[in-house]
Enzyme design. Structure first.
Site, short mmCIF file in Angstrom:
data_model
loop_
_atom_site.label_atom_id
_atom_site.label_comp_id
_atom_site.label_asym_id
_atom_site.label_seq_id
_atom_site.Cartn_x
_atom_site.Cartn_y
_atom_site.Cartn_z
N GLU A 38 0.82 -1.21 0.00
CA GLU A 38 0.00 0.00 0.00
C GLU A 38 0.86 1.28 0.00
O GLU A 38 0.46 2.30 -0.54
CB GLU A 38 -0.96 -0.05 1.19
N HIS A 40 3.67 1.72 -1.66
CA HIS A 40 3.99 1.99 -3.07
C HIS A 40 2.75 2.49 -3.82
O HIS A 40 2.84 3.39 -4.65
CB HIS A 40 4.50 0.73 -3.75
N GLY A 157 9.13 7.74 -1.07
CA GLY A 157 8.49 7.74 0.24
C GLY A 157 9.36 8.41 1.30
O GLY A 157 10.59 8.31 1.26
N LYS A 159 9.50 7.39 4.24
CA LYS A 159 10.01 6.37 5.17
C LYS A 159 11.54 6.25 5.02
O LYS A 159 12.26 6.11 5.97
CB LYS A 159 9.35 5.03 4.95
N ASP A 160 11.99 6.34 3.76
CA ASP A 160 13.44 6.33 3.49
C ASP A 160 13.89 7.79 3.42
O ASP A 160 14.21 8.31 2.35
CB ASP A 160 13.73 5.58 2.20
N LEU A 194 4.83 0.80 6.73
CA LEU A 194 4.81 -0.25 5.71
C LEU A 194 6.19 -0.37 5.07
O LEU A 194 6.84 0.63 4.77
CB LEU A 194 3.77 0.07 4.63
N SER A 196 8.58 -3.40 2.51
CA SER A 196 8.63 -4.73 1.87
C SER A 196 9.28 -5.73 2.81
O SER A 196 9.06 -6.93 2.70
CB SER A 196 9.43 -4.65 0.58
N ARG A 197 10.12 -5.25 3.72
CA ARG A 197 10.82 -6.17 4.62
C ARG A 197 9.93 -6.67 5.76
O ARG A 197 10.30 -7.63 6.43
CB ARG A 197 12.07 -5.50 5.21
O1 PAF Z 1 13.57 2.84 -2.17
C1 PAF Z 1 13.80 1.90 -2.95
O2 PAF Z 1 12.97 1.01 -3.17
C2 PAF Z 1 15.14 1.86 -3.67
O3 PAF Z 1 16.17 2.33 -2.87
C3 PAF Z 1 15.11 2.61 -5.02
C4 PAF Z 1 14.88 4.11 -4.84
C5 PAF Z 1 14.03 2.04 -5.91
C6 PAF Z 1 16.46 2.45 -5.72
O4 PAF Z 1 16.75 1.11 -5.97
#
Ligand code: PAF
Length: 303
Positions: A38, A40, A157, A159-160, A194, A196-197
């Protein structure tokens, strides 16, 4: 919704985007490593809001260059079929899902491209301290993907948060001419960001992982009493939390610089960032703080 067009080569991607380019329609881009959730989906919706009738492109590529030795490149989830369904549901126009040697010609014999991006000092703190080389890999692939997709706007996002800051910096310093939009972190109802991990977490670890967002929220609530109170509130939550192997918990400026030594003015905007292992899964999260100057009711007065 119709299924997105899928390109696996640079040439196919160029062909798919050519009509939109010729018509001068805007291109919105969401780079991902797949295992779409969600979070993404919300980035895709933001890209659509940015470009309207234009094209929304999602890349799905697990970038080997951003994984260090001993990190989870091999076990990183690869779920293309399910990802394409998410893209269809969200009205993505084009998915770019290349193999590693399409992005890095010669891969894996030539392990790395010879020219990569030096992310500079911002990549030596926080995530960069624990994961040397990570942001060089991220910026190198994002620059390559920008070169292939040539988007008007790209959505990442919050989050990062450090990644987002570095991508903004790269775009500014290298004059790449792409508008960068940072989208709100999406969370589970209990607050877990949220990621993926998250799917690597055992049920008990999933319960334990919520301590990270709980700690950040405690800091947010205590920030009215200053940075020290905010950090202490977060630490208290984490100290009592089972299963959390803390990497860092830091308060920085919104640009990820160290906070100034002098007294901060009331309402000073800052960021709190946390990283920890829960079992073998490394999770990160962050929140904005508004630093206040109220007297902390938990601190004893001296008079
Ligand atoms: O955030 C991510 O999923 C990755 O670091 C990205 C930006 C797609 C680069 O591989």
């Amino acid at each position: 919704m119709s299924a997105p067009s899928v390109a696996t080569t640079r040439a196919e991607l160029a062909d798919l985007l050519a009509p939109a380019r010729r018509a001068g329609r805007r291109i919105g881009f969401v780079p991902t490593m797949g295992a779409l959730h969600e979070g993404h989906a919300s980035l895709v919706r933001e890209a659509r809001a940015q470009v309207g009738e234009g094209q929304v492109v999602v890349s799905i590529f697990v970038n080997p260059l951003q994984f260090g030795a001993g990190e989870d490149l091999d076990r990183y989830p690869r779920t293309l079929e399910a990802d394409l369904k998410v893209c269809e549901r969200e009205g993505v126009d084009v998915v770019f899902a290349p193999a590693p040697d399409e992005v890095y010609p010669g891969w894996p014999a030539e392990r790395e491209p010879q020219v990569t991006l030096d992310p500079g000092p911002l990549a030596t703190v926080l995530e960069g301290r624990t994961r040397p080389g990570h942001f060089r890999g991220v910026l190198t692939v994002v620059a390559k993907l920008f070169g292939l997709v040539r988007p008007d706007v790209a959505v990442f996002g919050q989050k990062d948060y450090q990644q987002l800051a570095l991508i903004r910096r790269m775009v500014a310093d290298l004059c790449l001419g792409v508008e960068i939009v940072g989208a709100q972190t999406q969370r589970e109802p209990d607050g877990l960001a949220l990621s993926s991990r998250n799917q690597f977490l055992e049920p008990e670890q999933r319960q334990q992982a919520v301590a990270l967002s709980r700690a950040l929220r405690a800091a947010q609530a205590a920030a009215a009493y200053g940075v020290g109170a905010a950090l202490e509130a977060a630490r208290t939550q984490l100290r009592d939390a089972p299963g959390i192997d803390l990497d860092y918990l830091e308060v920085t400026t919104v640009d990820l610089d160290e906070l100034p030594d002098d007294d901060l003015p009331d309402g000073y905007p800052a960021r709190i960032l946390v990283a920890a292992r829960v079992g073998s899964t490394r999770l990160i999260d962050n929140l904005e703080l508004v630093i206040g100057t109220s007297a902390d009711p938990n601190e004893q007065g001296t008079s």
